[in-house]
Design a protein around this motif. Structure first.
Motif, PDB file in Angstrom:
ATOM      1  N   TYR A  13       0.826  -1.215   0.000  1.00  0.00           N
ATOM      2  CA  TYR A  13       0.000   0.000   0.000  1.00  0.00           C
ATOM      3  C   TYR A  13       0.855   1.257   0.000  1.00  0.00           C
ATOM      4  O   TYR A  13       0.470   2.276  -0.572  1.00  0.00           O
ATOM      5  N   ALA A  16       1.621   1.708  -3.503  1.00  0.00           N
ATOM      6  CA  ALA A  16       0.467   2.181  -4.272  1.00  0.00           C
ATOM      7  C   ALA A  16       0.207   3.668  -4.078  1.00  0.00           C
ATOM      8  O   ALA A  16       0.131   4.438  -5.049  1.00  0.00           O
ATOM      9  N   ASN A  17       0.074   4.108  -2.829  1.00  0.00           N
ATOM     10  CA  ASN A  17      -0.338   5.496  -2.600  1.00  0.00           C
ATOM     11  C   ASN A  17       0.778   6.499  -2.835  1.00  0.00           C
ATOM     12  O   ASN A  17       0.511   7.678  -3.096  1.00  0.00           O
ATOM     13  N   SER A  18       2.033   6.056  -2.763  1.00  0.00           N
ATOM     14  CA  SER A  18       3.152   6.989  -2.950  1.00  0.00           C
ATOM     15  C   SER A  18       3.216   7.536  -4.370  1.00  0.00           C
ATOM     16  O   SER A  18       3.828   8.586  -4.600  1.00  0.00           O
ATOM     17  N   TYR A  20       0.626   8.743  -5.964  1.00  0.00           N
ATOM     18  CA  TYR A  20      -0.143   9.990  -5.869  1.00  0.00           C
ATOM     19  C   TYR A  20       0.614  11.023  -5.043  1.00  0.00           C
ATOM     20  O   TYR A  20       0.705  12.194  -5.421  1.00  0.00           O
ATOM     21  N   ALA A 105      -9.215   4.055  -0.359  1.00  0.00           N
ATOM     22  CA  ALA A 105      -8.218   4.226  -1.422  1.00  0.00           C
ATOM     23  C   ALA A 105      -8.885   4.384  -2.777  1.00  0.00           C
ATOM     24  O   ALA A 105      -8.423   5.163  -3.623  1.00  0.00           O
ATOM     25  N   ALA A 109      -8.293   7.348  -5.392  1.00  0.00           N
ATOM     26  CA  ALA A 109      -7.756   7.036  -6.726  1.00  0.00           C
ATOM     27  C   ALA A 109      -8.641   7.611  -7.828  1.00  0.00           C
ATOM     28  O   ALA A 109      -8.141   8.109  -8.842  1.00  0.00           O
ATOM     29  N   ALA A 137      -6.984   9.872   1.061  1.00  0.00           N
ATOM     30  CA  ALA A 137      -5.659   9.360   1.392  1.00  0.00           C
ATOM     31  C   ALA A 137      -5.485   9.273   2.906  1.00  0.00           C
ATOM     32  O   ALA A 137      -5.037   8.254   3.440  1.00  0.00           O
ATOM     33  N   GLY A 172       6.881   5.176  -5.750  1.00  0.00           N
ATOM     34  CA  GLY A 172       6.652   6.554  -6.158  1.00  0.00           C
ATOM     35  C   GLY A 172       7.734   7.059  -7.090  1.00  0.00           C
ATOM     36  O   GLY A 172       7.459   7.784  -8.061  1.00  0.00           O
ATOM     37  N   TRP A 207      -2.388   4.113 -10.811  1.00  0.00           N
ATOM     38  CA  TRP A 207      -1.380   3.353 -10.063  1.00  0.00           C
ATOM     39  C   TRP A 207      -1.865   3.113  -8.638  1.00  0.00           C
ATOM     40  O   TRP A 207      -1.790   1.992  -8.122  1.00  0.00           O
ATOM     41  N   TRP A 208      -2.357   4.165  -7.998  1.00  0.00           N
ATOM     42  CA  TRP A 208      -2.867   4.089  -6.634  1.00  0.00           C
ATOM     43  C   TRP A 208      -3.976   3.034  -6.537  1.00  0.00           C
ATOM     44  O   TRP A 208      -3.956   2.171  -5.653  1.00  0.00           O
ATOM     45  N   THR A 212      -3.432  -1.033  -5.011  1.00  0.00           N
ATOM     46  CA  THR A 212      -4.106  -1.223  -3.722  1.00  0.00           C
ATOM     47  C   THR A 212      -4.772  -2.585  -3.648  1.00  0.00           C
ATOM     48  O   THR A 212      -5.013  -3.115  -2.551  1.00  0.00           O
TER      49      THR A 212
END
Length: 445
Positions: A13, A16-18, A20, A105, A109, A137, A172, A207-208, A212
Motif C-alpha cells: 500500500y 500504491a499510494n506513494s 499519488y 483508497a 484514486a 488518502a 513513487g 497506479w494508486w 491497492t
C-alpha cells in the motif's frame, strides 16, 4: 529478519499510494494548479511577473494564485481533522479493516484520476478534487497504519514501518521516472506538454487504485476481532470515549503535540518544495522532476538506514537527529541561490536522507503508545496531522507569502515547527507511555 506474508502485503500500500503523493501531491499539482489559477486571474500576465489579482477559494475567500495551493492544503486538513476521527471510530468496529483500506483508497484514486480533466483556467475543479483525494488518502492511512500493530510486534515495528516507507519511495520514484520520461519526450510522441502533465496525473490515480488490490487481497485473512468494549457502541459514543480516554495517556498526547509541529514542518517542505523550486528558484519543470527523482532514490536508502540506526540507539533519538537535519535543510533552502541546479540537487539529496526515516519511525513510535484494540481511533488523530494533511505549516507558508510575496520568507518561517516539535519530543517519556498504554516494551528505546 524475514518479513511475513501479511507484512509483505502491507508494504504494497505504501507502493500504491506513494505514486499519488509523489507525482501529484508533491511535484505536479502545486505548480500546475497555481498556473491554472493564474490563467484565470491574470490571463495577460507577463512572463516572470507575480499575479496580484485574487481568486475566490471555494467562492468564499480571496487569495492570491500563488497562495492557493498551501491554503488548499490547510482547508483539506481541517476537513480531514474532523472527519478522519469518525473513520477511525468506525474502522475499529469492523472485522474487515482491509475493506476500509480498499474503499477509502478507491475514492482517492478516482479523484486523483479525474485530475486528468484539469486544463485552461479550471482550477476550481482541481481544488475540489485535491480536497477529496487528500481526505481519502488520510482515511486510508488511518486504517493502514493501525494494521501495523496487528502484523508486527514491539521489537519488529521500526523495521516493518521503515521498510514500508522504503517501498513507497521505490514505487513513487518509479512512476515519477516514467512521468519524467513522458514530459521530456512529449514532442516526439506528438502530444502537447499540457497533455503530458494531465496523463501523468491520471497515471498516479490509476497506479494508486490498481496496486491497492494487492494489500486488500493479501490482508483479507488478517486476524481481527472487534474489541468487546466497542461492540455495543456507535462511532459517536466511541469517539466521546476516546477523547475522555486520552487523558489517561499523557505521553501519547504529548507525542501527538510534538508530532503536530515537526510533521507539519516536514509535510509543508515536501508539498511546497516543487512550487518553491519553480517559482522562487526559477527552475524548469524537468529540473524539478530530476531533483525529486534523486530525492526518491536517496529516500529509499534513508528509510532503511534510519530503521537500522533506530535498532541500535532507539527510535526517539534517531527521530530527534532527523529533526535537527530538517532544520538545517530549511535554513540552507532559504539562502539557496536562484538558478543553481547543482545546489538544488544537493538539497534534494539531504531531504531524501531524512524524509522517509523520520516519518517511518514516528509512525512506529506512536504505535507503541496506542491502547490495544483502539488503533484506528487513535491513528485517526495521528493522520489528521500526517503526510499530505498538515495545516499549521501550510497556513503559515501561505500567510507569509500572502503578505510578503516571498517564498523564501515563507520557507524559513517553517523553522519554528522543527524547533518546537523537537523540543516537545525530547520531553516524551516513551517507557512510561508504552507501559501506560498496556503494551510490551521493545528491547531498545
Amino acid at each position: 529478519m524475514k518479513s511475513t506474508k501479511e507484512q509483505r502485503a502491507w508494504y504494497w500500500y505504501d507502493w500504491a499510494n506513494s505514486a499519488y503523493i509523489t507525482t501529484t501531491a508533491t511535484v505536479i499539482i502545486g505548480p500546475y494548479l497555481t498556473s491554472l489559477a493564474t490563467n484565470a486571474a491574470c490571463p495577460d500576465l507577463a512572463d516572470g511577473a507575480t499575479c496580484l489579482n485574487p481568486v475566490m477559494l471555494l467562492g468564499l475567500f480571496p487569495v492570491l494564485p500563488g497562495a492557493l495551493h498551501p491554503f488548499l492544503g490547510t482547508l483539506s486538513t481541517i476537513v480531514s481533522a474532523i472527519l478522519l476521527i469518525f473513520v477511525g471510530a468506525a474502522a475499529d468496529r469492523s472485522a474487515h479493516p482491509n475493506r476500509w483500506l480498499g474503499g477509502t483508497a478507491a475514492i482517492g484514486a478516482v479523484a486523483a484520476s479525474l485530475m486528468f480533466f484539469l486544463q485552461g483556467d479550471n482550477w476550481q475543479l482541481g481544488a475540489w478534487l485535491m480536497i477529496i483525494a487528500s481526505f481519502a488518502a488520510g482515511a486510508s492511512f488511518v486504517v493502514y497504519d493501525a494494521i501495523l500493530v496487528r502484523i508486527a510486534g514491539p521489537d519488529d515495528r521500526d523495521r516493518v514501518s521503515s521498510k514500508g516507507w522504503a517501498w513507497g519511495y521505490l514505487g513513487g520514484g518509479l512512476l515519477l521516472a516514467l512521468n519524467f520520461a513522458l514530459m521530456s519526450s512529449y514532442e516526439s510522441l506528438g502530444i502537447t506538454y499540457g497533455l503530458a502533465i494531465r496523463v501523468s496525473l491520471l497515471s498516479a490515480g490509476l497506479w494508486w487504485g490498481i496496486f491497492t488490490i494487492i494489500p486488500v487481497v493479501g490482508l483479507r485473512k488478517l486476524p481481527r476481532s472487534v474489541p468487546l468494549q466497542v461492540k455495543a457502541k456507535n462511532p459517536f459514543a466511541q469517539l466521546g470515549d476516546t477523547f475522555r480516554d486520552m487523558r489517561n495517556y499523557p505521553q501519547t498526547v504529548l507525542f501527538l503535540l510534538a508530532f503536530l509541529f515537526f510533521n507539519d514542518g516536514i509535510q509543508t517542505v515536501i508539498v511546497q518544495s516543487s512550487l518553491y523550486a519553480s517559482a522562487e528558484l526559477g527552475m524548469e519543470t524537468q529540473q524539478v522532476l530530476i531533483t525529486f527523482l534523486l530525492t526518491q532514490i536517496v529516500a529509499f536508502g534513508g528509510a532503511l538506514l534510519f530503521g537500522r540506526v533506530a535498532a541500535s540507539i532507539g527510535a526517539k533519538k534517531t527521530v530527534i537527529g532527523g529533526i535537527a537535519i530538517w532544520l538545517v535543510v530549511v535554513v540552507i533552502g532559504f539562502v539557496l541561490p536562484s538558478g543553481s541546479f547543482t545546489a538544488l540537487l544537493g538539497l534534494g539529496a539531504a531531504i531524501g536522507l531524512v524524509m522517509g526515516g523520520t516519518q517511518a519511525l514516528a509512525r512506529s513510535m506512536y504505535s507503541q503508545l496506542v491502547p490495544l484494540g483502539r488503533e484506528s481511533e487513535y491513528f485517526s488523530f495521528y493522520q489528521a496531522m500526517e503526510r499530505g494533511t498538515s495545516w499549521l505549516g501550510t497556513l503559515t507558508f501561505g500567510l507569509v507569502f500572502q503578505f510578503t510575496q516571498s517564498y523564501r520568507l515563507a520557507l524559513v518561517a517553517l523553522a519554528i515547527f522543527f524547533v518546537v516539535g523537537g523540543l516537545l519530543l525530547t520531553q516524551v517519556n516513551m517507557r512510561k507511555g508504552i507501559t501506560d498504554a498496556g503494551n510490551a516494551l521493545p528491547k531498545v528505546l
